[in-house]
Design a protein around this motif. Structure first.
Motif, PDB file in Angstrom:
ATOM      1  N   ASP A 112       0.809  -1.220   0.000  1.00 25.06           N
ATOM      2  CA  ASP A 112       0.000   0.000   0.000  1.00 25.06           C
ATOM      3  C   ASP A 112       0.843   1.270   0.000  1.00 25.06           C
ATOM      4  O   ASP A 112       0.513   2.252  -0.660  1.00 25.06           O
ATOM      5  N   HIS A 113       1.947   1.249   0.757  1.00 28.91           N
ATOM      6  CA  HIS A 113       2.773   2.455   0.856  1.00 28.91           C
ATOM      7  C   HIS A 113       3.566   2.730  -0.429  1.00 28.91           C
ATOM      8  O   HIS A 113       4.124   3.819  -0.596  1.00 28.91           O
ATOM      9  N   ALA A 114       3.586   1.758  -1.339  1.00 33.56           N
ATOM     10  CA  ALA A 114       4.417   1.889  -2.543  1.00 33.56           C
ATOM     11  C   ALA A 114       3.583   2.087  -3.808  1.00 33.56           C
ATOM     12  O   ALA A 114       4.093   1.922  -4.910  1.00 33.56           O
ATOM     13  N   LYS A 115       2.325   2.462  -3.645  1.00 32.35           N
ATOM     14  CA  LYS A 115       1.477   2.702  -4.825  1.00 32.35           C
ATOM     15  C   LYS A 115       0.527   3.858  -4.547  1.00 32.35           C
ATOM     16  O   LYS A 115       0.221   4.164  -3.384  1.00 32.35           O
ATOM     17  N   SER A 116       0.089   4.505  -5.608  1.00 27.51           N
ATOM     18  CA  SER A 116      -0.830   5.630  -5.458  1.00 27.51           C
ATOM     19  C   SER A 116      -1.674   5.752  -6.715  1.00 27.51           C
ATOM     20  O   SER A 116      -1.286   5.300  -7.794  1.00 27.51           O
ATOM     21  N   MET A 117      -2.839   6.380  -6.565  1.00 32.95           N
ATOM     22  CA  MET A 117      -3.729   6.669  -7.684  1.00 32.95           C
ATOM     23  C   MET A 117      -4.156   8.125  -7.562  1.00 32.95           C
ATOM     24  O   MET A 117      -4.738   8.530  -6.558  1.00 32.95           O
ATOM     25  N   GLU A 118      -3.855   8.933  -8.594  1.00 31.00           N
ATOM     26  CA  GLU A 118      -4.177  10.351  -8.572  1.00 31.00           C
ATOM     27  C   GLU A 118      -4.838  10.756  -9.884  1.00 31.00           C
ATOM     28  O   GLU A 118      -4.545  10.185 -10.933  1.00 31.00           O
ATOM     29  N   THR A 119      -5.721  11.754  -9.804  1.00 31.40           N
ATOM     30  CA  THR A 119      -6.397  12.261 -10.991  1.00 31.40           C
ATOM     31  C   THR A 119      -6.127  13.744 -11.151  1.00 31.40           C
ATOM     32  O   THR A 119      -6.242  14.518 -10.185  1.00 31.40           O
ATOM     33  N   PHE A 120      -5.749  14.142 -12.356  1.00 32.41           N
ATOM     34  CA  PHE A 120      -5.472  15.535 -12.686  1.00 32.41           C
ATOM     35  C   PHE A 120      -6.287  15.898 -13.929  1.00 32.41           C
ATOM     36  O   PHE A 120      -5.808  15.771 -15.055  1.00 32.41           O
ATOM     37  N   GLY A 121      -7.530  16.300 -13.734  1.00 33.31           N
ATOM     38  CA  GLY A 121      -8.382  16.621 -14.872  1.00 33.31           C
ATOM     39  C   GLY A 121      -8.662  15.389 -15.709  1.00 33.31           C
ATOM     40  O   GLY A 121      -9.266  14.421 -15.235  1.00 33.31           O
ATOM     41  N   SER A 122      -8.211  15.400 -16.952  1.00 37.26           N
ATOM     42  CA  SER A 122      -8.449  14.270 -17.864  1.00 37.26           C
ATOM     43  C   SER A 122      -7.474  13.124 -17.657  1.00 37.26           C
ATOM     44  O   SER A 122      -7.646  12.053 -18.254  1.00 37.26           O
ATOM     45  N   LEU A 123      -6.469  13.318 -16.832  1.00 40.94           N
ATOM     46  CA  LEU A 123      -5.410  12.326 -16.640  1.00 40.94           C
ATOM     47  C   LEU A 123      -5.511  11.654 -15.274  1.00 40.94           C
ATOM     48  O   LEU A 123      -5.597  12.317 -14.242  1.00 40.94           O
ATOM     49  N   THR A 124      -5.518  10.320 -15.284  1.00 41.11           N
ATOM     50  CA  THR A 124      -5.490   9.529 -14.057  1.00 41.11           C
ATOM     51  C   THR A 124      -4.211   8.703 -14.061  1.00 41.11           C
ATOM     52  O   THR A 124      -3.894   8.051 -15.069  1.00 41.11           O
ATOM     53  N   VAL A 125      -3.486   8.714 -12.945  1.00 41.98           N
ATOM     54  CA  VAL A 125      -2.162   8.083 -12.895  1.00 41.98           C
ATOM     55  C   VAL A 125      -2.080   7.116 -11.718  1.00 41.98           C
ATOM     56  O   VAL A 125      -2.276   7.501 -10.560  1.00 41.98           O
ATOM     57  N   PHE A 126      -1.783   5.850 -12.022  1.00 45.11           N
ATOM     58  CA  PHE A 126      -1.450   4.853 -11.008  1.00 45.11           C
ATOM     59  C   PHE A 126       0.061   4.699 -11.007  1.00 45.11           C
ATOM     60  O   PHE A 126       0.670   4.447 -12.053  1.00 45.11           O
ATOM     61  N   THR A 127       0.681   4.848  -9.845  1.00 39.77           N
ATOM     62  CA  THR A 127       2.134   4.800  -9.736  1.00 39.77           C
ATOM     63  C   THR A 127       2.583   3.628  -8.884  1.00 39.77           C
ATOM     64  O   THR A 127       2.077   3.427  -7.770  1.00 39.77           O
ATOM     65  N   ALA A 128       3.516   2.832  -9.408  1.00 37.77           N
ATOM     66  CA  ALA A 128       4.186   1.783  -8.653  1.00 37.77           C
ATOM     67  C   ALA A 128       5.555   2.333  -8.276  1.00 37.77           C
ATOM     68  O   ALA A 128       6.487   2.306  -9.087  1.00 37.77           O
TER      69      ALA A 128
END
Length: 318
Positions: free
Chosen positions: A170-186
């Motif tokens: 859990d601490h090593a992943k994130s999901m963020e949305t910036f307008g039209s862009l959604t980003v999942f980060t590993a």
């Protein structure tokens, strides 16, 4: 367990297209390399055969960015049948993935059956390896993968995230949305899987990622860079656009800007409008994607994912 019968040919097609996307990812053609060898561009769903040259087929496939090998000789992943597989399916379960949008959580909204999760596509002439999440994450290390298009591609994006996220703390992943862009980060892999909302790829009056149900749709000609500037730097891009063009009438094309006080709008056939968008996409790919280090894929015609009224009809009619 006796395998249940599938009640809808459209449902078969929808699942098939979703599976084909992953099959193409592992085994598909390299559009970027195709561009570098051709003066004219065509979209083709068949696996690209190695060009005649001094290196072998094995060496050719090793040259494709992110390729992990080649398909078996004579293997056509598009010709096969659905088989019931209660042992190896599903690849993930809905309650285990927190990234599925609420309106798409079938089980949470009362769907009682689970049988639809246990079907697997089996080509006639070969077998497709089971999806390997660890291998996928390693392949994406230090990379940026992006899905661009409408809600059908967003569904593919969410499925990819659901397939991978359980291997990441859990601490090593994130999901963020910036307008039209959604980003999942590993984070530990320095990798991102992203979705960019652009149902026509070109700029349109339906570009709001939340409020976009507009009946009178207008697309601006020559506007690929409006969205394309957000795609630059991606290592893998999966494009899709089709369903939003199906209005049943001629399509409105804007010449100029949406900010113009007096707008010049012309109507053209849907075929010509769609062709305009695809040509713009391919020109953008040719200019911005390096065929030696990137991969580009395109998903074309797909069925709607809205509720189908005929599902309530007698299934024995189908």
């Amino acid at each position: 367990m006796k395998p249940p019968s599938l009640s809808s040919s459209s449902y078969h097609l929808f699942i098939l297209l979703a599976f084909i996307l992953f099959a193409i990812f592992l085994y598909g053609q390299n559009i970027g390399r195709y561009i570098s060898r051709q003066n004219h561009l065509n979209i083709n769903q068949n696996i690209q055969t190695p060009p005649r040259s001094s290196f072998t087929a094995e060496e050719y496939y090793k040259k494709l960015p992110f390729a992990i090998g080649k398909t078996e000789d004579g293997c056509d992943v598009f010709t096969g049948k659905w088989v019931w597989d209660p042992v190896n399916r599903p690849a993930y379960r809905e309650p285990e993935c927190p990234y599925i949008q609420p309106q798409l959580t079938c089980q949470e909204h009362g769907r009682l059956d689970r049988d639809y999760q246990f079907w697997r596509w089996q080509p006639y002439g070969c077998s497709i390896p089971r999806f390997d999440a660890s291998l996928m994450l390693e392949t994406l290390r230090n990379k940026r993968m992006m899905f661009v298009g409408d809600s059908l591609n967003r569904g593919q994006y969410v499925s990819m995230v659901c397939l991978l996220h359980s291997l990441i703390p859990d601490h090593a992943k994130s999901m963020e949305t910036f307008g039209s862009l959604t980003v999942f980060t590993a984070k530990d892999y320095n990798a991102s899987i992203e979705f960019y909302w652009a149902p026509f790829l070109l700029e349109s009056n339906s570009d709001d990622a939340v409020v976009h149900r507009i009946t009178d749709r207008v697309v601006r000609k020559g506007s690929i860079n409006k969205h394309g500037k957000h795609w630059e730097g991606a290592d893998i891009i999966v494009f899709n656009t089709y369903l939003w063009w199906m209005t049943g009438s001629d399509f409105k094309i804007l010449h100029g800007s949406f900010d113009d006080e007096v707008k010049e709008i012309v109507q053209v056939s849907t075929e010509d409008a769609y062709k305009m968008a695809i040509k713009s996409m391919m020109k953008w790919v040719e200019k911005n994607m390096d065929p030696e280090r990137t991969r580009v894929f395109f998903t074309g015609m797909s069925p709607s994912h809205f509720k189908l009224v005929f599902l309530s009809l007698n299934q024995h009619k189908y």
